[in-house]
Write a protein that holds these residues in place. Sequence first.
Motif, mmCIF file in Angstrom:
data_model
loop_
_atom_site.group_PDB
_atom_site.id
_atom_site.type_symbol
_atom_site.label_atom_id
_atom_site.label_comp_id
_atom_site.label_asym_id
_atom_site.label_seq_id
_atom_site.Cartn_x
_atom_site.Cartn_y
_atom_site.Cartn_z
ATOM 1 N N LEU A 138 0.835 -1.204 0.000
ATOM 2 C CA LEU A 138 0.000 0.000 0.000
ATOM 3 C C LEU A 138 0.870 1.254 0.000
ATOM 4 O O LEU A 138 0.656 2.177 -0.798
ATOM 5 N N VAL A 139 1.852 1.308 0.893
ATOM 6 C CA VAL A 139 2.710 2.482 1.005
ATOM 7 C C VAL A 139 3.509 2.689 -0.283
ATOM 8 O O VAL A 139 3.681 3.824 -0.747
ATOM 9 N N ASP A 140 3.996 1.606 -0.872
ATOM 10 C CA ASP A 140 4.736 1.735 -2.131
ATOM 11 C C ASP A 140 3.869 2.361 -3.225
ATOM 12 O O ASP A 140 4.369 3.115 -4.074
ATOM 13 N N LEU B 193 2.835 6.887 -6.584
ATOM 14 C CA LEU B 193 2.073 7.362 -7.742
ATOM 15 C C LEU B 193 1.209 8.545 -7.308
ATOM 16 O O LEU B 193 0.390 8.418 -6.388
ATOM 17 N N PRO B 194 1.371 9.714 -7.919
ATOM 18 C CA PRO B 194 0.685 10.925 -7.438
ATOM 19 C C PRO B 194 -0.833 10.799 -7.358
ATOM 20 O O PRO B 194 -1.440 11.276 -6.405
ATOM 21 N N ASP B 195 -1.453 10.154 -8.345
ATOM 22 C CA ASP B 195 -2.915 10.048 -8.342
ATOM 23 C C ASP B 195 -3.417 9.221 -7.164
ATOM 24 O O ASP B 195 -4.406 9.559 -6.520
ATOM 25 N N ILE B 196 -2.710 8.113 -6.883
ATOM 26 C CA ILE B 196 -3.115 7.259 -5.764
ATOM 27 C C ILE B 196 -2.843 7.963 -4.438
ATOM 28 O O ILE B 196 -3.648 7.904 -3.506
ATOM 29 N N ARG B 197 -1.705 8.656 -4.358
ATOM 30 C CA ARG B 197 -1.388 9.388 -3.125
ATOM 31 C C ARG B 197 -2.462 10.436 -2.838
ATOM 32 O O ARG B 197 -2.935 10.569 -1.706
ATOM 33 N N LEU C 254 -9.719 9.280 -13.179
ATOM 34 C CA LEU C 254 -9.809 8.250 -12.145
ATOM 35 C C LEU C 254 -11.148 7.545 -12.247
ATOM 36 O O LEU C 254 -12.189 8.189 -12.332
ATOM 37 N N PRO C 255 -11.164 6.221 -12.220
ATOM 38 C CA PRO C 255 -12.429 5.505 -12.333
ATOM 39 C C PRO C 255 -13.270 5.673 -11.085
ATOM 40 O O PRO C 255 -12.761 5.922 -10.002
ATOM 41 N N ALA D 219 -14.511 2.479 -2.440
ATOM 42 C CA ALA D 219 -13.063 2.699 -2.465
ATOM 43 C C ALA D 219 -12.300 1.477 -2.942
ATOM 44 O O ALA D 219 -11.318 1.601 -3.657
ATOM 45 N N ALA D 220 -12.729 0.277 -2.533
ATOM 46 C CA ALA D 220 -11.957 -0.908 -2.913
ATOM 47 C C ALA D 220 -11.960 -1.134 -4.418
ATOM 48 O O ALA D 220 -10.905 -1.335 -5.009
ATOM 49 N N PRO D 221 -13.112 -1.104 -5.114
ATOM 50 C CA PRO D 221 -13.072 -1.249 -6.564
ATOM 51 C C PRO D 221 -12.281 -0.138 -7.247
ATOM 52 O O PRO D 221 -11.569 -0.384 -8.214
ATOM 53 N N VAL D 222 -12.408 1.098 -6.753
ATOM 54 C CA VAL D 222 -11.639 2.193 -7.328
ATOM 55 C C VAL D 222 -10.149 1.903 -7.189
ATOM 56 O O VAL D 222 -9.361 2.056 -8.122
#
Length: 241
Positions: free
Chosen positions: A88-90, A94-98, A221-222, A232-235
């Motif tokens: 998760l932390v890794d 990625l900027p969008d995920i962060r 973002l989907p 949140a989980a599917p996204v």
Amino acid sequence: MAPYLKPVELQLRQRLSRPGDPLDHVCFIESGLASMSIESRDGVLQEIRIIGQEGLIGHSALLGSQQWAYVTVVQIEGVGLEVPVKALVDSLDLPDIRAFFHHYVHVCDVELAETALAAAKYTMRQRLARWLLMCEDRIDSDYLPLTHDSLARSLGVRRAGITDQLHVLEGEHVIRSTRRMVRILDRSMLVHIAGGCYGAPKEAYERLLGDHHEPANGTLLPGVAEPALVRAAPVYRSMTA
């Protein structure tokens, strides 16, 4: 990230975390409901958040925490997706995920603040209405498999008080209550009853995580338009597959 996602069953009353235990994984809820509680030094528990298909268990890992701070128990059985904290932390590189998860942590803060406000300034009737609405939001159903005992524990009140308030709501044709089920019949009336102690976290979630944000790289973002709360989980799976 997809190779690290592990399906898990969430069994009723299963304890998922204890304060002080190593925080080495988080769990995205696909279905069901979990209750997050604070425990005092003398063993008194009080629920402070509920988590359903809109979120994850272990959000403090996003802030660098290495230990669980709360007691988390399954309140409605379902399924989830576990992922190691390191993976998760890794992914936050990625900027969008962060940005996505920073927004999610903000929504968690808003929910904690609203819960404190509701406990301090609103009546049991209003707090019960708020809790039922939040539960419906998180499991995407107006059939809530809950007992009077579990509702009393969630709100930190006597069971008799919950039973009385459920009977009043049933008499007003807002809900239908049986021994192990509460069905919401009139959501708009519940919203009216809850008043100002419901809605701020939901609005923040939809504004920050819902339909939808376009990152700097132009990739949309989907997300899910219905139900109102974005799952949140599917996204997360879509962004990290």
